[in-house]
Design a protein around this motif. Structure first.
Motif, short mmCIF file in Angstrom:
data_model
loop_
_atom_site.label_atom_id
_atom_site.label_comp_id
_atom_site.label_asym_id
_atom_site.label_seq_id
_atom_site.Cartn_x
_atom_site.Cartn_y
_atom_site.Cartn_z
N LYS A 1 0.70 -1.17 0.05
CA LYS A 1 0.08 0.02 -0.09
C LYS A 1 0.84 1.35 0.05
O LYS A 1 1.92 1.34 0.57
N VAL A 2 0.63 2.42 -0.76
CA VAL A 2 1.41 3.51 -0.58
C VAL A 2 0.30 4.61 -0.06
O VAL A 2 -0.99 4.70 -0.33
N LEU A 3 0.91 5.27 0.93
CA LEU A 3 -0.15 6.35 1.63
C LEU A 3 0.97 7.42 1.64
O LEU A 3 2.18 7.67 1.74
N SER A 4 0.21 8.77 1.57
CA SER A 4 0.67 10.05 1.41
C SER A 4 0.55 10.65 2.81
O SER A 4 -0.40 10.62 3.59
N ILE A 5 1.76 11.23 3.20
CA ILE A 5 1.53 12.00 4.62
C ILE A 5 1.12 13.30 4.48
O ILE A 5 1.16 14.17 5.36
N ASP A 6 0.56 13.77 3.07
CA ASP A 6 -0.12 15.06 2.71
C ASP A 6 -1.32 15.06 3.82
O ASP A 6 -1.46 16.08 4.33
N ASP A 7 -1.74 13.93 4.22
CA ASP A 7 -3.02 13.72 5.07
C ASP A 7 -2.17 13.79 6.65
O ASP A 7 -1.60 12.65 6.93
N GLU A 8 -2.30 14.75 7.50
CA GLU A 8 -1.78 14.83 8.59
C GLU A 8 -1.87 13.82 9.48
O GLU A 8 -1.20 13.37 10.47
N LYS A 9 -3.19 13.36 9.48
CA LYS A 9 -3.67 12.13 10.17
C LYS A 9 -2.89 10.63 9.98
O LYS A 9 -2.24 10.41 11.21
N ILE A 10 -2.33 10.63 8.90
CA ILE A 10 -1.52 9.45 8.58
C ILE A 10 -0.08 9.57 9.10
O ILE A 10 0.48 8.89 9.70
N GLN A 11 0.22 10.95 9.14
CA GLN A 11 1.74 11.22 9.44
C GLN A 11 1.89 11.13 10.96
O GLN A 11 2.80 10.44 11.51
N LYS A 12 0.77 11.52 11.63
CA LYS A 12 0.79 11.37 13.08
C LYS A 12 0.74 9.81 13.52
O LYS A 12 1.23 9.40 14.45
N LYS A 13 -0.37 9.19 12.71
CA LYS A 13 -0.69 7.93 13.21
C LYS A 13 0.61 7.00 13.24
O LYS A 13 0.79 6.06 14.11
N TYR A 14 1.05 7.10 12.18
CA TYR A 14 2.45 6.06 12.00
C TYR A 14 3.86 6.86 12.17
O TYR A 14 4.65 6.28 12.01
N GLU A 15 3.70 7.91 12.91
CA GLU A 15 4.82 8.88 13.38
C GLU A 15 5.97 8.85 12.17
O GLU A 15 7.09 8.34 12.45
N ILE A 16 5.68 9.32 11.07
CA ILE A 16 6.63 9.48 9.91
C ILE A 16 7.19 10.64 10.06
O ILE A 16 6.45 11.72 10.05
N PHE A 17 8.37 10.91 10.00
CA PHE A 17 9.24 12.01 10.39
C PHE A 17 9.96 12.40 9.05
O PHE A 17 10.66 13.50 8.84
N ILE A 18 10.17 11.41 8.23
CA ILE A 18 11.13 11.59 6.87
C ILE A 18 10.52 10.52 5.98
O ILE A 18 10.03 9.50 6.15
N VAL A 19 10.39 11.30 4.58
CA VAL A 19 9.93 10.62 3.61
C VAL A 19 11.03 10.28 2.54
O VAL A 19 11.86 11.22 2.35
N PRO A 20 10.99 9.20 1.74
CA PRO A 20 10.09 8.17 2.04
C PRO A 20 10.27 7.15 3.12
O PRO A 20 11.57 7.00 3.44
N THR A 21 9.28 6.67 3.69
CA THR A 21 9.59 5.53 4.70
C THR A 21 8.75 4.20 4.43
O THR A 21 7.60 4.53 3.87
N ILE A 22 9.29 3.23 4.56
CA ILE A 22 8.81 1.92 3.94
C ILE A 22 8.49 1.17 5.47
O ILE A 22 9.60 0.84 6.24
N ILE A 23 7.27 0.87 5.98
CA ILE A 23 7.03 0.10 7.03
C ILE A 23 6.69 -1.34 6.83
O ILE A 23 5.66 -1.57 5.96
N VAL A 24 7.11 -2.29 7.42
CA VAL A 24 6.70 -3.81 7.38
C VAL A 24 6.02 -4.19 8.68
O VAL A 24 6.23 -3.89 9.69
N PHE A 25 4.51 -4.67 8.38
CA PHE A 25 3.63 -5.00 9.49
C PHE A 25 3.48 -6.42 9.42
O PHE A 25 3.33 -7.02 8.17
N ASP A 26 3.57 -7.08 10.62
CA ASP A 26 3.18 -8.50 10.59
C ASP A 26 1.96 -8.39 11.54
O ASP A 26 1.93 -8.07 12.69
N GLU A 27 0.88 -9.12 10.96
CA GLU A 27 -0.57 -9.23 11.55
C GLU A 27 -0.90 -7.85 12.14
O GLU A 27 -1.20 -7.76 13.41
N GLY A 28 -0.56 -6.53 11.43
CA GLY A 28 -0.94 -5.47 11.95
C GLY A 28 0.10 -4.82 12.65
O GLY A 28 -0.20 -3.52 13.14
#
Length: 101
Positions: free
Chosen positions: A41-68
């Motif tokens: 999935k590709v998400l934009s931190i232009d949406d401030e809620k996404i940036q805060k929820k995932y604590e993204i401080f630099i882009v690009p960032t790739i996060i791997v999730f295992d069972e959420g």
């Protein structure tokens, strides 16, 4: 390859999310869609809620999730370019899936 796909399905979901911003499209991770055996999935931190929820401080960032749950984070350097290679991230994903056996 069937074994790896079966492992991912049978033992839990592995998701990989690529975070970027519209102002950094030039540094988008072009090979992201070539990662295999995961949901992508590709998400934009232009949406401030996404940036805060995932604590993204630099882009690009790739996060791997295992069972959420976040299990690994790969971030850009100070020039806003991804440091990790596709091979490094795919190797991590493969090891994660194999570890579920």
């Amino acid at each position: 390859m069937i074994l790896v796909f079966t492992a991912a399905t049978a033992f839990g979901q592995v998701d990989v999310v690529h975070f970027n911003a519209s102002w950094n499209e030039a540094n988008s991770v072009k090979w992201f869609d070539k990662l295999s055996d995961v949901n992508k999935k590709v998400l934009s931190i232009d949406d401030e809620k996404i940036q805060k929820k995932y604590e993204i401080f630099i882009v690009p960032t790739i996060i791997v999730f295992d069972e959420g749950k976040e299990v690994k984070r790969f971030q850009a350097d100070l020039s806003f370019e991804m440091v990790a290679t596709r091979e490094e991230i795919q190797e991590y994903i493969d090891e994660l899936i194999i570890s579920k056996f």
